[in-house]
Design a protein around this motif. Structure first.
Motif, PDB file in Angstrom:
ATOM      1  N   CYS A  10      22.511 119.034  15.871  1.00 23.37           N
ATOM      2  CA  CYS A  10      22.385 117.918  16.820  1.00 23.37           C
ATOM      3  C   CYS A  10      23.090 118.228  18.126  1.00 23.37           C
ATOM      4  CB  CYS A  10      22.948 116.637  16.214  1.00 23.37           C
ATOM      5  SG  CYS A  10      21.981 116.005  14.858  1.00 23.37           S
ATOM      6  N   VAL A  11      24.286 118.748  18.040  1.00 23.79           N
ATOM      7  CA  VAL A  11      25.053 119.070  19.246  1.00 23.79           C
ATOM      8  C   VAL A  11      24.368 120.185  20.030  1.00 23.79           C
ATOM      9  CG1 VAL A  11      27.237 120.040  20.072  1.00 23.79           C
ATOM     10  CG2 VAL A  11      27.241 118.254  18.348  1.00 23.79           C
ATOM     11  N   ILE A  12      23.892 121.200  19.340  1.00 24.71           N
ATOM     12  CA  ILE A  12      23.214 122.299  20.020  1.00 24.71           C
ATOM     13  C   ILE A  12      21.958 121.804  20.729  1.00 24.71           C
ATOM     14  CG2 ILE A  12      21.948 124.450  19.652  1.00 24.71           C
ATOM     15  CD1 ILE A  12      23.977 125.133  17.479  1.00 24.71           C
ATOM     16  N   ALA A  13      21.179 120.955  20.077  1.00 22.50           N
ATOM     17  CA  ALA A  13      19.948 120.448  20.685  1.00 22.50           C
ATOM     18  C   ALA A  13      20.229 119.525  21.864  1.00 22.50           C
ATOM     19  CB  ALA A  13      19.116 119.715  19.637  1.00 22.50           C
ATOM     20  N   MET A  39      14.853 125.660  17.046  1.00 23.50           N
ATOM     21  CA  MET A  39      15.799 124.692  16.499  1.00 23.50           C
ATOM     22  C   MET A  39      15.173 123.822  15.404  1.00 23.50           C
ATOM     23  SD  MET A  39      18.774 125.123  17.589  1.00 23.50           S
ATOM     24  CE  MET A  39      19.470 123.659  16.883  1.00 23.50           C
ATOM     25  N   ILE A  40      13.871 123.676  15.394  1.00 19.41           N
ATOM     26  CA  ILE A  40      13.209 122.849  14.379  1.00 19.41           C
ATOM     27  C   ILE A  40      13.421 123.416  12.974  1.00 19.41           C
ATOM     28  CG2 ILE A  40      10.997 121.952  13.550  1.00 19.41           C
ATOM     29  CD1 ILE A  40      10.172 121.809  16.540  1.00 19.41           C
ATOM     30  N   PRO A  41      13.062 124.691  12.711  1.00 17.76           N
ATOM     31  CA  PRO A  41      13.319 125.199  11.359  1.00 17.76           C
ATOM     32  C   PRO A  41      14.804 125.361  11.053  1.00 17.76           C
ATOM     33  CG  PRO A  41      12.292 126.889  12.701  1.00 17.76           C
ATOM     34  CD  PRO A  41      12.285 125.640  13.498  1.00 17.76           C
ATOM     35  N   LEU A  42      15.612 125.677  12.057  1.00 18.25           N
ATOM     36  CA  LEU A  42      17.051 125.797  11.818  1.00 18.25           C
ATOM     37  C   LEU A  42      17.659 124.450  11.435  1.00 18.25           C
ATOM     38  CD1 LEU A  42      18.165 128.260  14.643  1.00 18.25           C
ATOM     39  CD2 LEU A  42      17.819 128.735  12.216  1.00 18.25           C
ATOM     40  N   SER A  43      17.207 123.390  12.075  1.00 15.42           N
ATOM     41  CA  SER A  43      17.680 122.054  11.713  1.00 15.42           C
ATOM     42  C   SER A  43      17.217 121.674  10.313  1.00 15.42           C
ATOM     43  CB  SER A  43      17.175 121.022  12.720  1.00 15.42           C
ATOM     44  OG  SER A  43      17.691 121.293  13.998  1.00 15.42           O
ATOM     45  N   ALA A  44      15.999 122.053   9.967  1.00 16.96           N
ATOM     46  CA  ALA A  44      15.495 121.762   8.625  1.00 16.96           C
ATOM     47  C   ALA A  44      16.313 122.487   7.563  1.00 16.96           C
ATOM     48  CB  ALA A  44      14.025 122.155   8.517  1.00 16.96           C
ATOM     49  N   VAL A  45      16.699 123.731   7.837  1.00 11.76           N
ATOM     50  CA  VAL A  45      17.539 124.482   6.903  1.00 11.76           C
ATOM     51  C   VAL A  45      18.909 123.824   6.775  1.00 11.76           C
ATOM     52  CG1 VAL A  45      18.739 126.689   6.588  1.00 11.76           C
ATOM     53  CG2 VAL A  45      16.329 126.656   7.203  1.00 11.76           C
ATOM     54  N   ALA A  46      19.469 123.364   7.894  1.00 10.22           N
ATOM     55  CA  ALA A  46      20.771 122.700   7.850  1.00 10.22           C
ATOM     56  C   ALA A  46      20.696 121.391   7.056  1.00 10.22           C
ATOM     57  CB  ALA A  46      21.270 122.433   9.272  1.00 10.22           C
ATOM     58  N   ILE A  47      19.625 120.637   7.229  1.00 12.87           N
ATOM     59  CA  ILE A  47      19.450 119.394   6.476  1.00 12.87           C
ATOM     60  C   ILE A  47      19.299 119.685   4.989  1.00 12.87           C
ATOM     61  CG2 ILE A  47      17.881 117.456   6.099  1.00 12.87           C
ATOM     62  CD1 ILE A  47      17.358 117.539   9.155  1.00 12.87           C
ATOM     63  N   PHE A  48      18.517 120.710   4.653  1.00 10.27           N
ATOM     64  CA  PHE A  48      18.332 121.086   3.258  1.00 10.27           C
ATOM     65  C   PHE A  48      19.665 121.527   2.639  1.00 10.27           C
ATOM     66  CE2 PHE A  48      17.473 124.356   0.043  1.00 10.27           C
ATOM     67  CZ  PHE A  48      16.737 123.597  -0.844  1.00 10.27           C
ATOM     68  N   ALA A  49      20.428 122.331   3.372  1.00  8.49           N
ATOM     69  CA  ALA A  49      21.719 122.803   2.863  1.00  8.49           C
ATOM     70  C   ALA A  49      22.685 121.632   2.674  1.00  8.49           C
ATOM     71  CB  ALA A  49      22.316 123.832   3.813  1.00  8.49           C
ATOM     72  N   ALA A  50      22.699 120.696   3.606  1.00  8.22           N
ATOM     73  CA  ALA A  50      23.569 119.528   3.471  1.00  8.22           C
ATOM     74  C   ALA A  50      23.153 118.686   2.264  1.00  8.22           C
ATOM     75  CB  ALA A  50      23.528 118.690   4.749  1.00  8.22           C
TER      76      ALA A  50
END
Length: 56
Positions: A10-13, A39-50
């Motif tokens: 979120c901060v990066i975007a 950033m779209i797939p990277l954010s999806a990976v971060a959401i999945f990891a969380a």
């Protein structure tokens, strides 16, 4: 840890000066566009990891 994984993309975007320039181009797209598309797939990976961390 879980909240940090959600906070970082979120901060990066939202930190526009980080990617507010044209070069380097990738497949004819300026950096401004392809960085946001990356950033779209990277954010999806971060959401999945969380989510995985939250379920343990």
């Amino acid at each position: 840890m879980k909240l940090l994984l959600l906070f970082v993309p979120c901060v990066i975007a939202l930190w526009v000066p980080l990617y507010n320039f044209e070069p380097p181009a990738l497949f004819g797209l300026p950096f401004f566009y392809w960085f946001q598309l990356l950033m779209i797939p990277l954010s999806a990976v971060a959401i999945f990891a969380a989510d995985r961390i939250g379920k343990t």
